[in-house]
Scaffold this active site. Structure first.
Site, PDB file in Angstrom:
ATOM      1  N   ASN A  46       0.842  -1.197   0.000  1.00 17.29           N
ATOM      2  CA  ASN A  46       0.000   0.000   0.000  1.00 17.29           C
ATOM      3  C   ASN A  46       0.882   1.255   0.000  1.00 17.29           C
ATOM      4  OD1 ASN A  46       0.575  -0.807   2.714  1.00 17.29           O
ATOM      5  ND2 ASN A  46      -1.133   0.382   3.517  1.00 17.29           N
ATOM      6  N   GLU A  48       0.210   5.143   0.757  1.00 18.27           N
ATOM      7  CA  GLU A  48      -0.730   6.180   1.216  1.00 18.27           C
ATOM      8  C   GLU A  48      -0.290   7.558   0.738  1.00 18.27           C
ATOM      9  OE1 GLU A  48      -1.130   5.637   5.457  1.00 18.27           O
ATOM     10  OE2 GLU A  48      -2.439   3.894   5.175  1.00 18.27           O
ATOM     11  N   CYS A  57      -4.023   0.567  -2.697  1.00 20.77           N
ATOM     12  CA  CYS A  57      -3.861  -0.682  -1.950  1.00 20.77           C
ATOM     13  C   CYS A  57      -2.766  -1.558  -2.558  1.00 20.77           C
ATOM     14  CB  CYS A  57      -5.160  -1.475  -1.967  1.00 20.77           C
ATOM     15  SG  CYS A  57      -6.570  -0.638  -1.249  1.00 20.77           S
ATOM     16  N   GLU A  59      -2.908  -4.696  -3.267  1.00 21.11           N
ATOM     17  CA  GLU A  59      -3.392  -5.619  -4.292  1.00 21.11           C
ATOM     18  C   GLU A  59      -3.412  -4.956  -5.664  1.00 21.11           C
ATOM     19  OE1 GLU A  59      -4.772  -4.895  -1.362  1.00 21.11           O
ATOM     20  OE2 GLU A  59      -5.922  -6.575  -0.535  1.00 21.11           O
ATOM     21  N   CYS A  90     -10.158  -5.072  -0.048  1.00 21.51           N
ATOM     22  CA  CYS A  90     -11.285  -4.147   0.017  1.00 21.51           C
ATOM     23  C   CYS A  90     -12.149  -4.297  -1.244  1.00 21.51           C
ATOM     24  CB  CYS A  90     -10.786  -2.706   0.154  1.00 21.51           C
ATOM     25  SG  CYS A  90     -10.177  -1.978  -1.385  1.00 21.51           S
ATOM     26  N   CYS A  93     -10.504  -3.381  -4.592  1.00 27.02           N
ATOM     27  CA  CYS A  93      -9.525  -4.376  -5.054  1.00 27.02           C
ATOM     28  C   CYS A  93     -10.206  -5.652  -5.544  1.00 27.02           C
ATOM     29  CB  CYS A  93      -8.524  -4.700  -3.949  1.00 27.02           C
ATOM     30  SG  CYS A  93      -7.366  -3.345  -3.665  1.00 27.02           S
TER      31      CYS A  93
HETATM   32 ZN   LIG Z   1      -8.005  -2.447  -1.698  1.00 28.86          ZN
END
Ligand SMILES: [Zn+2]
Length: 143
Positions: A46, A48, A57, A59, A90, A93
Site C-alpha cells: 500500500n 498512502e 492498496c 493488491e 477491500c 480491489c
Molecule cells: Zn483495496
C-alpha cells in the site's frame, strides 16, 4: 495443484513486500504477492498519500505490476497485513482483480501468523461487468 511449500513462499513474499509499505497515516501496512498462471509473482504494497483518497492498496499495486509485465491470468494472491486479523481485499480491489477472472484464491496472513483463505468468487459474487450494460459487447471489442 500448488503445494504447501509454494503457498508459504507466496505468503512470505507478501510479508516481505509489506515491510516496504508506505503507510505513515494509518500505520496499517499491507503487502500483496499476486501469482500469475505462468508462475511469475508480482508484488505490491500500500502507498498512502496526504490526500487520503489518493492512496492505493497493495493488491492493486501488484495488479498494475502484473498487467504492465504482460500477465493477464492469475492463480492466487497472498496478502500480508500488520493487523491482528487476516485482512480481505477491500471492495475496490475485489472488483479490480475480478477483471481478470473470479477463479482466484486469496490467502491472507495477519501479523501474528493467522491465515485465512477465500475465493474471489465468494468475496465478490456479483462483480460489475461492462458487457451486462452493453450486451452487444461494443465497449470490449473497442479495447
Ligand atoms: Zn483495496
Amino acid at each position: 495443484m500448488a503445494g504447501i511449500d509454494s503457498e508459504s513462499e507466496l505468503l512470505s513474499q507478501a510479508r516481505e513486500v509489506m515491510d516496504r509499505a508506505y503507510a505513515p497515516y494509518s500505520g496499517f501496512r499491507v503487502g500483496a504477492a499476486l501469482e500469475a498462471a505462468d508462475g511469475r509473482v508480482f508484488l505490491g504494497c500500500n502507498v498512502e498519500n496526504a490526500s487520503y483518497p489518493v492512496g492505493t492498496c497493495a493488491e492493486r499495486v501488484a495488479l498494475g505490476h502484473a498487467v504492465a509485465s504482460g500477465a493477464r491470468a492469475f492463480r492466487r494472491v497472498a496478502v500480508a497485513s500488520s493487523g491482528d486479523r487476516p485482512a480481505s481485499p477491500c471492495g475496490m480491489c475485489r472488483q479490480a482483480l475480478s477483471e481478470f477472472g473470479v477463479d482466484l484464491e486469496i490467502l491472507s496472513v495477519a501479523a501474528g501468523g493467522e491465515v485465512r483463505r477465500w475465493s474471489l468468487a465468494d468475496l465478490l459474487p456479483a462483480d460489475f461487468r461492462l458487457d451486462e450494460a452493453d450486451p452487444a459487447g461494443v465497449a470490449r471489442r473497442g479495447g
